[in-house]
Design a protein around this motif. Structure first.
Motif, short mmCIF file in Angstrom:
data_model
loop_
_atom_site.label_atom_id
_atom_site.label_comp_id
_atom_site.label_asym_id
_atom_site.label_seq_id
_atom_site.Cartn_x
_atom_site.Cartn_y
_atom_site.Cartn_z
N UNK A 61 22.29 -26.44 44.72
CA UNK A 61 22.50 -25.81 46.03
C UNK A 61 23.53 -24.68 45.92
N UNK A 62 24.60 -24.93 45.21
CA UNK A 62 25.65 -23.93 45.04
C UNK A 62 25.12 -22.71 44.30
N UNK A 63 24.41 -22.94 43.22
CA UNK A 63 23.86 -21.85 42.41
C UNK A 63 22.80 -21.08 43.19
N UNK A 64 21.92 -21.80 43.89
CA UNK A 64 20.87 -21.15 44.66
C UNK A 64 21.46 -20.28 45.76
N UNK A 65 22.47 -20.78 46.45
CA UNK A 65 23.13 -20.01 47.51
C UNK A 65 23.78 -18.75 46.94
N UNK A 66 24.44 -18.88 45.81
CA UNK A 66 25.09 -17.72 45.19
C UNK A 66 24.07 -16.66 44.78
N UNK A 67 22.96 -17.08 44.20
CA UNK A 67 21.93 -16.13 43.78
C UNK A 67 21.23 -15.50 44.98
N UNK A 68 21.02 -16.28 46.04
CA UNK A 68 20.43 -15.75 47.27
C UNK A 68 21.33 -14.66 47.85
N UNK A 69 22.63 -14.91 47.85
CA UNK A 69 23.56 -13.92 48.38
C UNK A 69 23.59 -12.65 47.53
N UNK A 70 23.20 -12.76 46.26
CA UNK A 70 23.14 -11.59 45.38
C UNK A 70 21.80 -10.86 45.50
N UNK A 71 20.90 -11.36 46.35
CA UNK A 71 19.62 -10.69 46.55
C UNK A 71 18.52 -11.13 45.61
N UNK A 72 18.64 -12.31 45.06
CA UNK A 72 17.58 -12.83 44.19
C UNK A 72 16.54 -13.56 45.04
N UNK A 73 15.31 -13.54 44.56
CA UNK A 73 14.22 -14.22 45.26
C UNK A 73 14.03 -15.64 44.77
N UNK A 125 5.84 3.52 46.04
CA UNK A 125 5.74 2.21 46.67
C UNK A 125 5.54 1.13 45.61
N UNK A 126 4.78 1.44 44.57
CA UNK A 126 4.58 0.50 43.46
C UNK A 126 5.90 0.23 42.74
N UNK A 127 6.71 1.26 42.62
CA UNK A 127 8.02 1.12 41.99
C UNK A 127 8.88 0.15 42.81
N UNK A 128 8.83 0.27 44.12
CA UNK A 128 9.56 -0.65 44.99
C UNK A 128 9.06 -2.08 44.81
N UNK A 129 7.75 -2.23 44.75
CA UNK A 129 7.16 -3.57 44.57
C UNK A 129 7.56 -4.18 43.24
N UNK A 130 7.54 -3.37 42.19
CA UNK A 130 7.94 -3.87 40.87
C UNK A 130 9.39 -4.30 40.87
N UNK A 131 10.24 -3.54 41.55
CA UNK A 131 11.66 -3.89 41.62
C UNK A 131 11.83 -5.24 42.32
N UNK A 132 11.15 -5.44 43.43
CA UNK A 132 11.25 -6.71 44.17
C UNK A 132 10.67 -7.86 43.36
N UNK A 133 9.63 -7.59 42.61
CA UNK A 133 9.05 -8.63 41.75
C UNK A 133 10.04 -9.00 40.66
N UNK A 134 10.70 -8.02 40.10
CA UNK A 134 11.72 -8.25 39.09
C UNK A 134 12.87 -9.08 39.66
N UNK A 135 13.20 -8.89 40.93
CA UNK A 135 14.26 -9.65 41.58
C UNK A 135 13.84 -11.08 41.92
N UNK A 136 12.57 -11.40 41.72
CA UNK A 136 12.13 -12.78 41.87
C UNK A 136 11.50 -13.13 43.20
N UNK A 137 10.99 -12.15 43.92
CA UNK A 137 10.32 -12.43 45.19
C UNK A 137 8.83 -12.65 44.96
N UNK A 138 8.22 -13.42 45.83
CA UNK A 138 6.77 -13.66 45.77
C UNK A 138 6.05 -12.51 46.46
#
Length: 153
Positions: A61-73, A125-138
């Motif tokens: 929970x602690x690790x997940x919250x910290x990564x979420x706050x850093x913008x990880x998916x 727009x593809x570049x934006x999508x790739x960036x968000x995918x790299x950050x771990x979003x679905x």
């Protein structure tokens, strides 16, 4: 094992947990790096778990919250937790516990990196999508974040 060895192991575990939460695998790895045999520290580590001093759930929970706050998916957070030896069920529970809005998080990450506007050019727009995918979003989070309806024109 002598009382002296037990004290050394107990002190090492206590120092680790005093700084921040650690997973069982992380503590075991660090103790092995110090040259302590797993047969020596496993029973002591089990005592810490049984007493509730060490908890993989709390760590997750602690690790997940910290990564979420850093913008990880969610995908990136799950992978990170797996690297620390957290099982999938505990990782899912941690993601549910932080009550994250993944769609807004993806949108905020996109806005921070690329701005508020809707990108009309396909390649950008593809570049934006790739960036968000790299950050771990679905994909559904990504589609929402780069959609025209979530952007200000």
């Amino acid at each position: 094992m002598s009382d002296f060895d037990r004290k050394i192991i107990t002190d090492a575990i206590t120092r680790m947990l005093a700084r921040r939460e650690h997973s069982v695998n992380e503590i075991a790895r660090k103790l092995q790096q110090k040259g302590i045999a797993s047969e020596a520290f496993t029973p002591i580590l089990d005592e810490f778990k049984d007493a509730g001093i060490q908890s993989d759930t709390r760590f997750a929970e602690s690790r997940a919250r910290a990564l979420y706050m850093k913008g990880k998916g969610p995908r990136a957070i799950k992978l990170d937790l797996q690297q620390y030896g957290v099982d999938e069920g505990t990782a899912e529970q941690a993601l549910n516990e932080i009550e994250a809005d993944w769609f807004e998080s993806a949108r905020n990450v996109k806005v921070k990196k690329f701005g508020e506007f809707y990108e009309t050019e396909f390649a950008l727009r593809q570049k934006q999508k790739q960036f968000l995918q790299y950050r771990g979003f679905y994909q559904d989070h990504i589609d929402y974040a780069v959609s025209e309806s979530s952007c200000e024109n």
